[in-house]
Design an enzyme around this catalytic site. Sequence first.
Site, PDB file in Angstrom:
ATOM      1  CD  GLU A  28      -3.220  -0.660   2.083  1.00  0.00           C
ATOM      2  OE1 GLU A  28      -3.239   0.403   2.734  1.00  0.00           O
ATOM      3  OE2 GLU A  28      -4.084  -1.543   2.202  1.00  0.00           O
ATOM      4  CG  HIS A  75      -5.039   4.632   1.552  1.00  0.00           C
ATOM      5  ND1 HIS A  75      -6.137   5.384   1.898  1.00  0.00           N
ATOM      6  CD2 HIS A  75      -5.365   3.346   1.826  1.00  0.00           C
ATOM      7  CE1 HIS A  75      -7.085   4.596   2.359  1.00  0.00           C
ATOM      8  NE2 HIS A  75      -6.656   3.348   2.321  1.00  0.00           N
ATOM      9  CG  HIS A 104      -7.678  -0.330  -0.030  1.00  0.00           C
ATOM     10  ND1 HIS A 104      -8.944  -0.464   0.467  1.00  0.00           N
ATOM     11  CD2 HIS A 104      -6.971   0.315   0.928  1.00  0.00           C
ATOM     12  CE1 HIS A 104      -9.010   0.082   1.673  1.00  0.00           C
ATOM     13  NE2 HIS A 104      -7.813   0.573   1.973  1.00  0.00           N
ATOM     14  CG  ASP A 150      -8.783   2.926   4.976  1.00  0.00           C
ATOM     15  OD1 ASP A 150      -7.580   2.976   5.274  1.00  0.00           O
ATOM     16  OD2 ASP A 150      -9.253   2.167   4.104  1.00  0.00           O
TER      17      ASP A 150
END
Length: 167
Positions: free
Chosen positions: A35, A98, A100, A111
Site C-alpha cells: 500500500e 492511499h 488498496h 481508514d
Amino acid sequence: MRLVYRVTPRQRLIVLEHALQQMQAFAQHRWWHCEAGGVLLGRHLLDSHDVVVDEVSTPQHSDRRSRFGFFRSSKHEQVARQRWSQENSTSAYLGLWHTHPEPDPTPSGVDRRDWQQAVAGDTYEGERLFFPIVGTHCMRIWTLSRRGTFRELNLEKKNGNQETGAS
C-alpha cells in the site's frame, strides 16, 4: 484528462491528470506491491466553490508500508508546508489518498478512523477533506465534513457518458 466529482449541488472536486497519474502509479497490480499513499494538494478556486487537486505527495522512505497497510509519516506534512511556501500560500492541503489491493476499493474501519482524526485535528481550508482510495481497477473518493457528514462522491457525467476512474 481530468476527473470531475460532484461534492454538493454548488461544488465540484476536480482531479487533474498529473495528480491522477501520481496516485495511479502506485496501484497494487502485483501481489508484492505494498500500500502507498500521501496527501492531496491543490486549490480552492476564487469566485467558485470548486476545489482542484493539482498534485499529491508520494510515498516517503519514513512511511510504513505493507501489502494490507499503510502508515503515513510526518514527512507528508512537511511536503504540504513546503508547497504552501513555494506557491505563495495558494497550494492547500485537501485530504489524504492511499491504495488498496482490491479492484473496487472500499474504506476499512482503520481508514475511516484515520479520516475522522484528519478532519478533527488537521489544519485546512474549507468545510471538508477528500479521501481517494486507488484500487487495481478503479479509484473511488469519499469526503468527510467538519460536521461529520461522510459520503462517497460520484463522477459527473460528461456528454451523456460517465468518465472513468479506472487505472
